[in-house]
Design an enzyme around this catalytic site. Sequence first.
Site, PDB file in Angstrom:
ATOM      1  N   LYS A  46      32.973  35.983  45.537  1.00 56.48           N
ATOM      2  CA  LYS A  46      34.091  35.535  44.693  1.00 56.48           C
ATOM      3  C   LYS A  46      34.988  36.701  44.292  1.00 56.48           C
ATOM      4  O   LYS A  46      36.208  36.598  44.371  1.00 56.48           O
ATOM      5  CB  LYS A  46      33.590  34.846  43.419  1.00 56.48           C
ATOM      6  CG  LYS A  46      32.914  33.515  43.659  1.00 56.48           C
ATOM      7  CD  LYS A  46      32.677  32.744  42.363  1.00 56.48           C
ATOM      8  CE  LYS A  46      31.788  33.473  41.372  1.00 56.48           C
ATOM      9  NZ  LYS A  46      30.413  33.716  41.863  1.00 56.48           N
ATOM     10  N   ARG A  85      31.704  28.084  33.965  1.00 55.30           N
ATOM     11  CA  ARG A  85      30.342  28.254  34.489  1.00 55.30           C
ATOM     12  C   ARG A  85      29.465  27.067  34.118  1.00 55.30           C
ATOM     13  O   ARG A  85      28.296  27.063  34.449  1.00 55.30           O
ATOM     14  CB  ARG A  85      29.689  29.476  33.860  1.00 55.30           C
ATOM     15  CG  ARG A  85      29.923  30.844  34.468  1.00 55.30           C
ATOM     16  CD  ARG A  85      29.265  31.097  35.775  1.00 55.30           C
ATOM     17  NE  ARG A  85      28.590  32.358  35.918  1.00 55.30           N
ATOM     18  CZ  ARG A  85      29.158  33.550  36.100  1.00 55.30           C
ATOM     19  NH1 ARG A  85      30.461  33.672  36.139  1.00 55.30           N
ATOM     20  NH2 ARG A  85      28.417  34.620  36.257  1.00 55.30           N
ATOM     21  N   ARG A 135      19.692  34.433  37.801  1.00 55.83           N
ATOM     22  CA  ARG A 135      21.116  34.056  37.915  1.00 55.83           C
ATOM     23  C   ARG A 135      21.278  32.871  38.865  1.00 55.83           C
ATOM     24  O   ARG A 135      22.112  32.002  38.648  1.00 55.83           O
ATOM     25  CB  ARG A 135      21.950  35.251  38.403  1.00 55.83           C
ATOM     26  CG  ARG A 135      22.123  36.307  37.309  1.00 55.83           C
ATOM     27  CD  ARG A 135      22.670  37.593  37.862  1.00 55.83           C
ATOM     28  NE  ARG A 135      24.018  37.472  38.363  1.00 55.83           N
ATOM     29  CZ  ARG A 135      24.550  38.274  39.290  1.00 55.83           C
ATOM     30  NH1 ARG A 135      23.835  39.239  39.821  1.00 55.83           N
ATOM     31  NH2 ARG A 135      25.789  38.112  39.674  1.00 55.83           N
ATOM     32  N   ARG A 154      24.216  44.964  47.059  1.00 55.62           N
ATOM     33  CA  ARG A 154      25.564  45.171  46.513  1.00 55.62           C
ATOM     34  C   ARG A 154      25.588  46.326  45.514  1.00 55.62           C
ATOM     35  O   ARG A 154      24.711  46.464  44.674  1.00 55.62           O
ATOM     36  CB  ARG A 154      26.020  43.895  45.812  1.00 55.62           C
ATOM     37  CG  ARG A 154      27.345  44.041  45.091  1.00 55.62           C
ATOM     38  CD  ARG A 154      27.902  42.703  44.713  1.00 55.62           C
ATOM     39  NE  ARG A 154      27.363  42.191  43.470  1.00 55.62           N
ATOM     40  CZ  ARG A 154      27.809  41.079  42.886  1.00 55.62           C
ATOM     41  NH1 ARG A 154      28.760  40.360  43.454  1.00 55.62           N
ATOM     42  NH2 ARG A 154      27.281  40.682  41.758  1.00 55.62           N
ATOM     43  N   ARG A 160      24.496  47.123  39.591  1.00 56.01           N
ATOM     44  CA  ARG A 160      24.540  46.408  38.316  1.00 56.01           C
ATOM     45  C   ARG A 160      23.129  46.020  37.908  1.00 56.01           C
ATOM     46  O   ARG A 160      22.329  45.615  38.740  1.00 56.01           O
ATOM     47  CB  ARG A 160      25.384  45.131  38.470  1.00 56.01           C
ATOM     48  CG  ARG A 160      26.865  45.368  38.363  1.00 56.01           C
ATOM     49  CD  ARG A 160      27.698  44.160  38.758  1.00 56.01           C
ATOM     50  NE  ARG A 160      27.225  42.876  38.241  1.00 56.01           N
ATOM     51  CZ  ARG A 160      27.876  41.715  38.425  1.00 56.01           C
ATOM     52  NH1 ARG A 160      29.022  41.696  39.101  1.00 56.01           N
ATOM     53  NH2 ARG A 160      27.395  40.590  37.951  1.00 56.01           N
TER      54      ARG A 160
END
Length: 209
Positions: free
Chosen positions: A13, A88, A164, A127, A153
Amino acid sequence: MRLVLVGPPGAGKGTQAQFLAAHYSIPHIATGDIFRANLKAGTPLGMQAKTFMDRGELVPDSVTNDMVKDRLLQDDLANGFLLDGFPRNVAQAEVLRANLTQKATPLTAVLELAIDSSEIIARLSSRRTCKDCGLPTVGNEKCPTCGGEVYQREDDKEDVIARRLEVYEEQTAPIISFYRSEGLLITVSATGAVEEITQRAISALSRVS
Ligand code: AMP
């Protein structure tokens, strides 16, 4: 173009939002980025969000909805906006709809980036994110866009990723049916090269805007 981008964590995204926002000359409003910027600056909003973010949970709607409402009052939205990471859950989607209806600026479309769950964990755990510009990257020690340092992160670590994904399935996925029933949903596959996916999205969006 008033656009919402939706898809599971790791669907790309942030990357697609950056290209689409540039293509349509609209601001990219990413609630996760706003929370991270507040965290970095040590603001009360950042402190409030931190415990939820660290666990991969959603920050409470009362906090998030007000933050987005304030952002949508700024005066750079003449061409529209691209919302990334918001809404969300269905409650946030309803608040957004009420807010935009009041301003007579309804959404143009909701773009869903669809990806197989098997690909998500691999993408997220490799990532890295730039400390300076916040853009994601894979396999680079420096940010390919601005040369900044990259880091992993906290919420891209494997145990938080699993949470998540659960939160996405339980709370966020229902907004897809919500927007389908509103006649706003456009789904494109998020598999393939970044530029191909952007082209797919632009071509699908050209049919509604
Ligand atoms: P993201 O960068 O979009 O993956 O967001 C990172 C984290 O910020 C999420 O895991 C949540 O803790 C928080 N967050 C971002 N957007 C929202 C939202 N719309 N509602 C609640 N929490 C959010």
